[in-house]
Design a protein around this motif. Sequence first.
Motif, PDB file in Angstrom:
ATOM      1  N   GLY A 610       0.646  -1.376  -0.069  1.00 50.08           N
ATOM      2  CA  GLY A 610      -0.001   0.288  -0.012  1.00 50.08           C
ATOM      3  C   GLY A 610       0.501   1.710   0.024  1.00 50.08           C
ATOM      4  N   ARG A 611       2.306   0.644   0.013  1.00 44.58           N
ATOM      5  CA  ARG A 611       2.779   2.628  -0.284  1.00 44.58           C
ATOM      6  C   ARG A 611       3.187   3.253  -1.373  1.00 44.58           C
ATOM      7  NH1 ARG A 611       8.075   1.323   1.812  1.00 44.58           N
ATOM      8  NH2 ARG A 611       8.116  -1.021   0.890  1.00 44.58           N
ATOM      9  N   LEU A 612       3.039   4.204  -1.588  1.00 49.72           N
ATOM     10  CA  LEU A 612       3.539   4.465  -2.988  1.00 49.72           C
ATOM     11  C   LEU A 612       4.993   4.769  -3.257  1.00 49.72           C
ATOM     12  CD1 LEU A 612       1.614   5.500  -5.100  1.00 49.72           C
ATOM     13  CD2 LEU A 612       1.728   8.085  -4.409  1.00 49.72           C
ATOM     14  N   ILE A 613       5.761   4.420  -3.991  1.00 51.76           N
ATOM     15  CA  ILE A 613       7.399   4.111  -4.359  1.00 51.76           C
ATOM     16  C   ILE A 613       7.319   4.878  -5.059  1.00 51.76           C
ATOM     17  CG2 ILE A 613       8.892   2.766  -4.572  1.00 51.76           C
ATOM     18  CD1 ILE A 613       7.707   0.760  -3.179  1.00 51.76           C
ATOM     19  N   SER A 614       8.156   5.926  -5.794  1.00 51.82           N
ATOM     20  CA  SER A 614       8.527   6.469  -6.913  1.00 51.82           C
ATOM     21  C   SER A 614       9.836   5.775  -7.205  1.00 51.82           C
ATOM     22  CB  SER A 614       9.454   7.829  -6.542  1.00 51.82           C
ATOM     23  OG  SER A 614       7.717   8.781  -6.250  1.00 51.82           O
ATOM     24  N   ILE A 615       9.927   5.393  -8.338  1.00 50.55           N
ATOM     25  CA  ILE A 615      10.993   4.878  -8.795  1.00 50.55           C
ATOM     26  C   ILE A 615      11.515   4.731 -10.202  1.00 50.55           C
ATOM     27  CG2 ILE A 615       9.704   2.845  -9.943  1.00 50.55           C
ATOM     28  CD1 ILE A 615      11.060   0.400  -8.327  1.00 50.55           C
ATOM     29  N   ARG A 616      12.861   4.629 -10.350  1.00 47.42           N
ATOM     30  CA  ARG A 616      12.946   5.085 -11.870  1.00 47.42           C
ATOM     31  C   ARG A 616      12.975   3.275 -12.557  1.00 47.42           C
ATOM     32  NH1 ARG A 616      15.900   8.863 -13.404  1.00 47.42           N
ATOM     33  NH2 ARG A 616      16.745  10.379 -11.914  1.00 47.42           N
ATOM     34  N   PRO A 617      12.734   3.980 -13.833  1.00 49.21           N
ATOM     35  CA  PRO A 617      12.079   2.594 -14.727  1.00 49.21           C
ATOM     36  C   PRO A 617      13.028   1.552 -14.523  1.00 49.21           C
ATOM     37  CG  PRO A 617      12.005   4.796 -15.944  1.00 49.21           C
ATOM     38  CD  PRO A 617      12.205   4.999 -14.876  1.00 49.21           C
ATOM     39  N   SER A 618      14.863   1.840 -14.592  1.00 54.14           N
ATOM     40  CA  SER A 618      15.652   1.194 -14.546  1.00 54.14           C
ATOM     41  C   SER A 618      15.889   0.216 -13.477  1.00 54.14           C
ATOM     42  CB  SER A 618      16.677   1.591 -14.816  1.00 54.14           C
ATOM     43  OG  SER A 618      17.162   2.420 -13.357  1.00 54.14           O
ATOM     44  N   GLY A 619      14.697   0.624 -12.476  1.00 58.40           N
ATOM     45  CA  GLY A 619      14.883   0.241 -10.603  1.00 58.40           C
ATOM     46  C   GLY A 619      13.312  -0.895 -11.158  1.00 58.40           C
ATOM     47  N   ILE A 620      13.067  -0.938 -12.272  1.00 57.12           N
ATOM     48  CA  ILE A 620      11.490  -2.530 -12.103  1.00 57.12           C
ATOM     49  C   ILE A 620      12.290  -2.840 -12.853  1.00 57.12           C
ATOM     50  CG2 ILE A 620       9.499  -2.433 -13.053  1.00 57.12           C
ATOM     51  CD1 ILE A 620       8.927   0.275 -12.639  1.00 57.12           C
ATOM     52  N   VAL A 621      12.213  -4.786 -12.023  1.00 58.24           N
ATOM     53  CA  VAL A 621      12.530  -5.647 -12.746  1.00 58.24           C
ATOM     54  C   VAL A 621      11.922  -5.993 -13.878  1.00 58.24           C
ATOM     55  CG1 VAL A 621      12.788  -7.997 -12.197  1.00 58.24           C
ATOM     56  CG2 VAL A 621      13.252  -6.656 -10.085  1.00 58.24           C
ATOM     57  N   GLY A 622      10.198  -5.899 -13.559  1.00 54.62           N
ATOM     58  CA  GLY A 622       9.797  -5.955 -15.145  1.00 54.62           C
ATOM     59  C   GLY A 622       8.680  -6.376 -15.259  1.00 54.62           C
ATOM     60  N   LYS A 623       7.881  -6.480 -16.016  1.00 58.69           N
ATOM     61  CA  LYS A 623       6.728  -6.612 -16.007  1.00 58.69           C
ATOM     62  C   LYS A 623       5.963  -7.981 -15.482  1.00 58.69           C
ATOM     63  CE  LYS A 623       2.791  -5.025 -19.217  1.00 58.69           C
ATOM     64  NZ  LYS A 623       2.325  -4.241 -20.585  1.00 58.69           N
ATOM     65  N   LEU A 624       4.823  -7.865 -14.550  1.00 53.34           N
ATOM     66  CA  LEU A 624       4.253  -9.189 -14.494  1.00 53.34           C
ATOM     67  C   LEU A 624       3.669  -9.163 -15.411  1.00 53.34           C
ATOM     68  CD1 LEU A 624       4.190  -9.166 -10.394  1.00 53.34           C
ATOM     69  CD2 LEU A 624       5.466 -11.004 -12.150  1.00 53.34           C
ATOM     70  N   GLU A 625       3.446 -10.720 -15.925  1.00 51.15           N
ATOM     71  CA  GLU A 625       2.460 -11.011 -16.565  1.00 51.15           C
ATOM     72  C   GLU A 625       2.216 -11.853 -16.327  1.00 51.15           C
ATOM     73  OE1 GLU A 625       1.816  -9.510 -19.867  1.00 51.15           O
ATOM     74  OE2 GLU A 625       3.685  -8.695 -20.529  1.00 51.15           O
ATOM     75  N   LEU A 626       1.027 -11.136 -15.724  1.00 54.38           N
ATOM     76  CA  LEU A 626      -0.184 -13.352 -15.228  1.00 54.38           C
ATOM     77  C   LEU A 626      -1.139 -13.833 -15.955  1.00 54.38           C
ATOM     78  CD1 LEU A 626      -0.115 -12.627 -11.332  1.00 54.38           C
ATOM     79  CD2 LEU A 626       1.579 -13.989 -12.366  1.00 54.38           C
ATOM     80  N   SER A 627      -1.332 -14.543 -16.156  1.00 49.15           N
ATOM     81  CA  SER A 627      -2.555 -15.048 -16.803  1.00 49.15           C
ATOM     82  C   SER A 627      -3.613 -15.139 -16.127  1.00 49.15           C
ATOM     83  CB  SER A 627      -2.838 -16.576 -17.338  1.00 49.15           C
ATOM     84  OG  SER A 627      -2.776 -16.928 -16.559  1.00 49.15           O
ATOM     85  N   LYS A 628      -5.372 -15.116 -16.801  1.00 50.08           N
ATOM     86  CA  LYS A 628      -6.506 -15.422 -15.653  1.00 50.08           C
ATOM     87  C   LYS A 628      -5.700 -16.361 -14.526  1.00 50.08           C
ATOM     88  CE  LYS A 628      -9.062 -12.208 -18.008  1.00 50.08           C
ATOM     89  NZ  LYS A 628      -9.811 -11.983 -19.042  1.00 50.08           N
TER      90      LYS A 628
END
Lengths: 980, 112
Positions: A610-628
């Motif tokens: 529930g926290r709001l985090i400011s993060i650089r794009p490079s700091g993001i590991v990746g997009k989570l693509e979960l199936s339904k």
Amino acid sequence: MSESNADIKVQESDGNVESNPALSVKEETAGDDQRGEKRTRESESQGANEGNDNDKDNDNENENENDNEGEDDEDDEDDEDDEEEEPLAKKRRRRANQFIDIEAEVDDEEEDELDEDDEEAELLREQFISDGVDGHEAGVGAEATDDRLHRQFDRRRQEEEDQDAEKLAETLKQRYRKTHTVYRGDTNASGTVSQKLLMPSINDPAIYGIRCIPGREKDLVRKLYEKKRTLARSQNPLEILTVFQRDSFKGYIYIEAKKPEAIERALAGMVNVYAKQRILVPVREYPDLLKQIKSSDVEIVPGIYIRITRGKYKGDLAMVDNLSENGLDVRCKLIPRLDYGKNDEFGPDGRRIKSKLRPLPRLFNEQEARMYDGEHVSAGRGPRSFVYRNEEYYEGFLFKDFKLNFIQTKDVHPKLEELDRFTNGGGEDGEGDLDLSAIAASLKNKKENDGGESSAFQPDDKVEIRRGEQAKTIGKVISTSLNEVTIVVTDSGDSQFVNQKLTVPVNDLRKVFTAGDHVRITEGKHADETGLVIKIDGDSVVLLSDQTKEDVRVFANYLIKATDASTTGHAVDVTGGKFELKDLVQINASNVGCIVKLEKGIFEVLSQDGRLISIRPSGIVGKLELSKREQIATDKNGSTISVGDTVKEALGGGKNREGAIIHIYKNYLFVKSNEIVENLGIFVTNSQNVSTVTTKGSIVSKTLGPDLNRMNPNLKLPPGLGAGAAASAGLRTRAGGRDKLLNQSVVVTRGNYKGLMGNVADADDVDARIELHTMSKKIKVRKDMLSVIVRGEPVPYLRFIGGGRSSGPGGPGAGNMPNRAGPSFGGISGSGSSWGGSSAWNRGGASTIGAGNGGAGGSSTWGGNNGGMTPAAGGASAWGGGKTPGVGAGSTWGKTPGGGASTWGAGSGAGNNSTWGGNRNAGGSAWGGNNSNNEADNGGNSAWGNGGNSAWGSGNGGNSAWGKNSGKSNWGGNSAWGSK
Amino acid sequence: MSSRTERACMLCGLIQPYKKFVDAGCPNCESVLHFQDNDDNQVQDCTSPSFEGLVALGNDNKKSWVARWLRIDSFVPGIYAVKINGKLPPHVISDLTEQNVAYRPRDGSAED
């Protein structure tokens, strides 16, 4: 040989001599005596000429011919040519044999070159005679003397004429020179034809484009040219007309020919070309194929920025200072890369080895130059001008000529640092003015390539005219076209212009901002950043970036006004297309989050806690693509929830947030609410804190994934609470165990496959796969369209699973019955197997039953239950009818004349209640039957009795009543009911 | 094929090695440009090393639309350039005008 003949020859030869004016003049002065010598000299000079160049000689020769023999026969030409080549040898012979010539003369006479030799002989004879002093004249005789005088006179006259002829020849020469290799191109006389009139027509030869290996186009054109030239004089020349190639059409050569066969022939045996891959160019595209300008070309004018493509300054930005007259050399101003030989090393032999390092661009520094390499420095023409190693420096900049081929005008994209260096001169000048138009030109192509906005100006932009008569005029953009902008003047030195419309070239406009404007950058390194304008500095604007909190200096024209700091519209650009708003992303090994804000270089992510985090794009590991399938959880009631479901947070604290689930990660739900403003309305909650409000499209929850409700221990609660028992009874359906249909022999009763029989090979909640007896095929049929064959008799599926107890091993055990009822219920409602059915109830409410659609099955179930339970009950008989295999339970319901039916149908009135009441006895007993299992809880009944009646009576309140009930008891499903 | 030293005549567009221009002039334009009578500067001034688009022109140039369009249909067979960067120097142009020769720049700046 007759003398008259000789005379003519002499004259002719003189003419020849005169072709060389200088020589003929000399001859004139020298007179007869030195004639031989003259000849020799002439021959020498000719010899020298020959040494020069054959071609040239021939040309001269031709001219001579024309001068002198304009009216003579062409035949003579050959002779003259011959003569031209001979003289050297011949003249030598003459000179050597001057006194033995008589004998030689005989020889000459006998030779075949008659004309020539006659002439020579005659000449020689004369010379011989004149050489032989006057004394010999007597011997020759008076007649001869007379003749000689005549001839002398003739010659003089001739010479005079020749003098005129000389002039004549000169003029002729001038004239013939034009006509002889006459220019055959367009002349003003012939009239110039506008290119419009040359537009191709259908009658013109076809042009074929032929694929070839890229890079070999020019070779091929040349080879085909050679081939055509070679075969031109043969029996069957190539019938292609032209072959051409354009740099802008790589991998193609174009052949113009009347017939396609000609092309095949021309290309036969050629390599690097794919003769089969050819396309016919449409006639109207011809001119484009041969356009001289590429639309993307940038016109080189002084002041524009270019890049150098070769040499030491390769890749460097340069400013065009001037153009050479023919436009082939460009004088560029650039920042020199000099080290003044500081880094040079000296080899063992004392030779200077130039440093391989490329010096950094720095302005020319006189002191350094003098210090390290003084001998090559000299003052230039002006006070701040120097010449260093033959290159010119002015005010520190290098001015150098570059060939047009070595500069690049397209895609220059000057960077601000580079421009700064140019304008500020490395910080010396301080205030520099950037020439926006020059930059605009260099950016031209980029825009075109992007296919984007033709100009950075948009209607309503406030602009200022930068130069020209209207300079300093301020206006508002009304419309823009490719290179022009129409503005309406709002402020001008001359009041008469105000409110007039002006059309101004884009280059002459500058956007006007005021401090405090909130703007977005559209171009360059800082593109898509937003910020607050803090200073306006001519053409450039300093702004405080919202993102980096730093000062950024940009050109005013790269800005547009922006109201919002976040750039959702450009999110794709910002993230390079990797992330989008609301994406679920992995922040680190244990944390995930949902992107709630995208800005250039920085994202705001709502993490799972529930926290709001400011993060650089490079700091993001990746997009989570979960199936339904993966995104499934259960709510606090144990219902399956998945993405798209609407859930309500049921927590303390007074506010119940509600929204649609956008992501489920383990048991964290990312829910988007329409009522919350912050974080795009997204909040995080635990799945155990929410209850389902509605599910998204029932199919999703049904067909995908296991039915969690069935496994949910909560739903199998031991019946500690009143109606809970009933609920659990109804729900505890076929938990575990195989589908009863499996391997049953069935017949399809409805649909396309009606009447076919088969064995059930596989079954799920809704459908069964049936292996048909008739054909070896498996079909998928809805279960309720099946009848199970039990002892040779078809039993409808619903009955089979509900009432088909008899066939079951357990026999009609009363205790089992309610269990059976559950699934049947599910079947009825057509939704989930268990209390999923209740949702159907919810949806339809009482009316569903009243309408009798759901009721049909429903009633049978009920009937089944009741019938099974208490055969004695009056209602039960009707219901009981349902038990009988062939009879549709629903119909029974419908048929039932009892007030119960009417009551249900009407759904209102007191009678309703009474009816229910009436039924209640029976029904109550029926329910009681359920309850009776639980014995202890009669309260359930009473609850039914009380709330139920009124509720049902009102139709709405009924639900609330139910709700009440649910509140009391542990009916999980009921809460849903209640909300309904 | 030394394209490095090749140049195109700015008047007619013919592509030849530099040396050939110096030695033999331009087969089409010699009568008006006089490459041979002038020093090498004339070749420098009136031919361009920067050109694009090769056109092979044969003998039957009158039938060719390409040749007509490029206005090389009356010239000798040879390799011509579609686009030639550079313009003739003004004095040559005025010279040509005196000789009634229409000069149309081939660098794309001609408009008609």
